[in-house]
Design a protein around this motif. Structure first.
Motif, mmCIF file in Angstrom:
data_model
loop_
_atom_site.group_PDB
_atom_site.id
_atom_site.type_symbol
_atom_site.label_atom_id
_atom_site.label_comp_id
_atom_site.label_asym_id
_atom_site.label_seq_id
_atom_site.Cartn_x
_atom_site.Cartn_y
_atom_site.Cartn_z
ATOM 1 N N LEU A 98 7.555 9.562 -2.364
ATOM 2 C CA LEU A 98 7.556 8.679 -3.529
ATOM 3 C C LEU A 98 6.193 8.031 -3.768
ATOM 4 N N PHE A 99 5.393 7.916 -2.719
ATOM 5 C CA PHE A 99 4.149 7.149 -2.821
ATOM 6 C C PHE A 99 2.948 8.006 -3.216
ATOM 7 N N ASN A 100 3.187 9.306 -3.414
ATOM 8 C CA ASN A 100 2.130 10.202 -3.902
ATOM 9 C C ASN A 100 0.845 10.105 -3.091
ATOM 10 N N ASN A 101 1.022 10.003 -1.781
ATOM 11 C CA ASN A 101 -0.131 9.889 -0.897
ATOM 12 C C ASN A 101 0.058 10.873 0.258
ATOM 13 N N TYR A 108 -4.089 2.945 4.440
ATOM 14 C CA TYR A 108 -4.488 3.561 3.166
ATOM 15 C C TYR A 108 -4.476 2.549 2.022
ATOM 16 N N GLY A 109 -4.622 1.277 2.403
ATOM 17 C CA GLY A 109 -4.794 0.232 1.394
ATOM 18 C C GLY A 109 -3.536 -0.161 0.647
ATOM 19 N N LEU A 110 -2.377 0.140 1.213
ATOM 20 C CA LEU A 110 -1.108 -0.212 0.573
ATOM 21 C C LEU A 110 -0.349 -1.226 1.410
ATOM 22 N N LYS A 111 0.613 -1.871 0.791
ATOM 23 C CA LYS A 111 1.453 -2.828 1.495
ATOM 24 C C LYS A 111 2.897 -2.356 1.448
ATOM 25 N N TYR A 112 3.526 -2.314 2.613
ATOM 26 C CA TYR A 112 4.938 -1.942 2.677
ATOM 27 C C TYR A 112 5.783 -3.149 2.270
ATOM 28 N N GLU A 113 6.439 -3.028 1.134
ATOM 29 C CA GLU A 113 7.332 -4.088 0.649
ATOM 30 C C GLU A 113 8.736 -3.748 1.126
#
Length: 227
Positions: free
Chosen positions: A141-144, A183-188
Motif C-alpha cells: 500500500l505504501f508504494n515503497n 525511509y522518512g515515513l511515520k507508522y501511524e
C-alpha cells in the motif's frame, strides 16, 4: 440472537476487527459481534483491578459471550495481572506465559464467584502488529519497494509471526516503526495498522498465526454451541 462482545486494547484493534473479524464471525455463525475499547486507561493496557470491573459487569449477563484482545507485550508488573510473576519472570516460553495469564484471569473471576463458562480470555503474542507480518501484501500500500523488501526479510525468517520477539527494539511494532523511519515515513498505528490488516484479510492472518486462529475458532465454536 446471542450477544457476543469483545473488549480490545485500543482504537487500532477496534477498527481492524470491525472491518475483518466482525464480517467473518457473521459469515460463520450468523451472529454479530460488538466491540469496545478498554475503559479507565489513557492508552494501552490498564491495571487488572480496573479490567476486572469491566469483565465482571459484562459477565453479569449470563447469556453474553465475552472475549478479549490485549497485547502480551504491554502487560507490566505494575498492572498486577494474575500469574504475572510466573508468566513473565519465571517462564522462559512466551506462549506458556500468555496461557498462564489468560488462565489466571479466568481463575480469578471464578474464585470471586463470577460465571466464566461464556468467557474466552485472549492475549495476543506478542502484540497486534505481529499479525501484520502474516503477508507482505498489506505493505504494498505504501508504494515503497524498500519497505516491502525490509518487511519481506523479516517475514521469511519467521514461519509464525507470533514468534517475533518482544524486546524494546525488536517487538513487531518496533520493527515496523524503525523500517518506516528509515525511509522518512511515520507508522501511524491506527490508520496504517488498520489499512495493512484489512488489505491482508482475516484468513491469511489466521493461516500464519496459530494462536490467533485458535482464538477465532474457539469463539465460533462457543457461539454455535450456544445458538
Amino acid at each position: 440472537m446471542k450477544r457476543i462482545h469483545c473488549i480490545v486494547e485500543g482504537q487500532t484493534e477496534l477498527s481492524v476487527f470491525k472491518n475483518i473479524l466482525s464480517p467473518y464471525i457473521l459469515s460463520k455463525t450468523g451472529s454479530y459481534i460488538s466491540f469496545s475499547t478498554l475503559k479507565y486507561t489513557g492508552g494501552g493496557i490498564t491495571n487488572y483491578s480496573k479490567l476486572f470491573i469491566e469483565l465482571r459487569n459484562h459477565l453479569r449477563d449470563k447469556e453474553k459471550i465475552l472475549t478479549t484482545f490485549f497485547d502480551y507485550y504491554g502487560i507490566l508488573e505494575s498492572h498486577n495481572f494474575p500469574n504475572y510473576q510466573e508468566a513473565k519472570q519465571r517462564q522462559s516460553s512466551p506462549t506458556k506465559g500468555v496461557e498462564l495469564i489468560e488462565q489466571g484471569i479466568k481463575d480469578d473471576l471464578r474464585n470471586k464467584g463470577i460465571e466464566v463458562k461464556n468467557f474466552i480470555p485472549y492475549i495476543q503474542l506478542h502484540e497486534f502488529e505481529a499479525l501484520l507480518f502474516s503477508s507482505i501484501k498489506g505493505f504494498h500500500l505504501f508504494n515503497n519497494p524498500s519497505i516491502v523488501e525490509d518487511i519481506s526479510r523479516i517475514i521469511t525468517r519467521y514461519d509464525n509471526p507470533e514468534d517475533i520477539n518482544d524486546s524494546p527494539h525488536t517487538a513487531p511494532s518496533k520493527r515496523i516503526i524503525a523500517i518506516f523511519e528509515k525511509y522518512g515515513l511515520k507508522y501511524e498505528k491506527i490508520i496504517d495498522g488498520n489499512s495493512i490488516a484489512t488489505k491482508i484479510g482475516i484468513e491469511p492472518l489466521m493461516e500464519k498465526c496459530p494462536r490467533f486462529r485458535n482464538w477465532i475458532h474457539l469463539l465460533i465454536n462457543k457461539i454455535l454451541e450456544n445458538s
